[in-house]
Design a protein around this motif. Sequence first.
Motif, short mmCIF file in Angstrom:
data_model
loop_
_atom_site.label_atom_id
_atom_site.label_comp_id
_atom_site.label_asym_id
_atom_site.label_seq_id
_atom_site.Cartn_x
_atom_site.Cartn_y
_atom_site.Cartn_z
N GLY A 159 -7.48 -84.45 -14.28
CA GLY A 159 -6.47 -84.77 -13.26
C GLY A 159 -5.68 -83.60 -12.73
N GLU A 160 -6.30 -82.42 -12.62
CA GLU A 160 -5.60 -81.28 -12.01
C GLU A 160 -5.33 -81.59 -10.54
OE1 GLU A 160 -4.50 -78.46 -13.28
OE2 GLU A 160 -5.58 -78.15 -15.16
N PRO A 161 -4.31 -80.95 -9.95
CA PRO A 161 -3.90 -81.33 -8.59
C PRO A 161 -4.96 -81.05 -7.52
CG PRO A 161 -2.69 -79.38 -9.38
CD PRO A 161 -3.42 -79.95 -10.56
N THR B 220 3.60 -81.02 -10.73
CA THR B 220 2.27 -80.98 -10.13
C THR B 220 1.21 -80.60 -11.15
OG1 THR B 220 2.88 -80.60 -7.83
CG2 THR B 220 0.87 -79.54 -8.57
N ASP B 221 1.52 -79.64 -11.99
CA ASP B 221 0.51 -79.06 -12.90
C ASP B 221 0.95 -79.22 -14.34
OD1 ASP B 221 -1.65 -77.71 -13.88
OD2 ASP B 221 -1.05 -75.75 -13.16
N MET B 222 0.61 -80.34 -15.04
CA MET B 222 0.08 -81.54 -14.46
C MET B 222 0.64 -82.78 -15.14
SD MET B 222 -3.85 -81.19 -15.95
CE MET B 222 -4.37 -82.83 -15.44
N LYS B 223 1.97 -82.72 -15.35
CA LYS B 223 2.62 -83.85 -16.01
C LYS B 223 2.72 -85.08 -15.11
CE LYS B 223 5.07 -81.13 -19.47
NZ LYS B 223 6.35 -80.54 -19.92
N GLY C 60 -6.07 -84.33 -19.32
CA GLY C 60 -5.01 -83.52 -18.75
C GLY C 60 -4.43 -82.59 -19.80
N HIS C 61 -3.82 -81.49 -19.35
CA HIS C 61 -3.20 -80.58 -20.31
C HIS C 61 -1.69 -80.79 -20.34
CE1 HIS C 61 -1.73 -77.72 -17.20
NE2 HIS C 61 -2.88 -77.94 -16.59
N THR C 62 -1.11 -80.60 -21.53
CA THR C 62 0.32 -80.86 -21.71
C THR C 62 1.17 -79.61 -21.53
OG1 THR C 62 0.13 -80.45 -24.09
CG2 THR C 62 -0.13 -82.73 -23.35
N ASP D 59 -2.49 -75.58 -24.38
CA ASP D 59 -2.95 -74.21 -24.10
C ASP D 59 -4.04 -74.10 -23.03
OD1 ASP D 59 -1.12 -73.22 -25.85
OD2 ASP D 59 -2.53 -72.54 -27.37
N GLU D 60 -3.96 -74.96 -22.01
CA GLU D 60 -4.90 -74.82 -20.89
C GLU D 60 -4.55 -73.59 -20.07
OE1 GLU D 60 -6.42 -75.26 -16.76
OE2 GLU D 60 -4.36 -75.09 -17.40
N GLU D 61 -3.25 -73.36 -19.92
CA GLU D 61 -2.78 -72.30 -19.02
C GLU D 61 -3.06 -70.89 -19.54
OE1 GLU D 61 -2.05 -72.87 -16.11
OE2 GLU D 61 -1.03 -74.80 -15.90
N ILE D 62 -3.51 -70.78 -20.78
CA ILE D 62 -3.82 -69.43 -21.28
C ILE D 62 -5.33 -69.28 -21.49
CG2 ILE D 62 -1.54 -68.96 -22.24
CD1 ILE D 62 -2.65 -69.72 -24.99
#
Length: 392
Positions: A171-173, A111-114, A79-81, A143-146
């Motif tokens: 574990g993305e939604p 949801t995304d993704m804590k 998962g990404h933080t 830095d998943e979102e970038i």
Amino acid sequence: MPTSNDPSRQALHLDLLERLVSFDTTSHKSNAHLIDFVSGYLASHGIHSHLLPNQTGEKINLCATIGPLEAGGGIGLSGHTDVVPVTGQDWDTDPFKLTARDGRLYGRGTTDMKGYLACVLAAVPDFVSRNLARPIHILFSYDEEIGCVGVRPMIARLGEDLPTPDIIFVGEPTGMGVVDAHKGPARWEVTVNGRAAHSSMAPLGVNAVHIACELIAELRNIERELKEQRHDRFDPPYPTLQVNSIKGGTATNIVPVSCWFCFDVRAVPGLDVYAIEARLKEFAETRCLPAMHEIAPEASIDIKLVNYVPPFEARPQSAATTLAMQLVGGNETSAVSYATEAGLFQTKGPDTVVCGPGYIEQAHTANEWIAESELENCMKFMRRLADWASRD
Ligand SMILES: [Zn+2]
């Protein structure tokens, strides 16, 4: 926020989610405080964390193993933080304070993704108490979102100084459904350098905007051809290509010396995005540059791939798909249009699928929320995973 199981105490995954949401880990900020908390929590359960900082030390990946490392393989929970910014969004609650209302938990990253990270961490006491036959690995990235940037150095070390799981669950939604395919975005920047001249003496210059238009016309040809590469599991069922932004020229009386534009391709699995780049470069070299160089030897066209998240499609008879279906009790998989770290993991070896709590419709929005029931379903998934991985 008492739960139905135990009215006197909040469930552990809710406690953890509350803490995780309280760390502002917007991608342009550090995630070190969150990682500090997670490694402290894991240490309190006797689990050692490998911390993998970036060059500045502000961003940190975390890798930890529960169970018999020497058995090899095992399951990776990924998962990404980081979270997307709240800037410009109109929130009814504090985005960094978990707020419960009518079975929903509001907060940036729920949801995304804590939400998923909280469930993974809440399952740790159970994982630790089992006699695991296979290790369970925790893989938290930044830095998943970038553009799935942070996970890459961690993946590069799998099989080097980090263990290689056989199976990765990202574990993305997905509403705890099993997602076994997604498109992959690739983004290029193109810079055309010509030669400036007075507009009345246009033949003395090389018009960078005109050259950019020729390149874009070729991209439109490619875009049309890409529609023939059908992949019916996606909507739209083919790769898309578009120019997203363009800048060039300074004034009406100057032949523009430079023009910059960017374009992106949303690739379906199997599409060779490097072939698209090669074709555009070939077009630039054979159709544009010779005429440019006749007037201005210094003229140039630079085509640069700036980010590429590979598309993902689980392998046939993937162990990850089979196990995820067994754990969620489902019998079908689906394809989605958003990108994840799954393609990067699978390229390195492990069978990978995407399966996590919550729905993408709530991700990145103001008043982002996750249903408490989604987290409970995810906790069920974790318990079944522990059953599957243990000897007893
Ligand atoms: Zn995400």
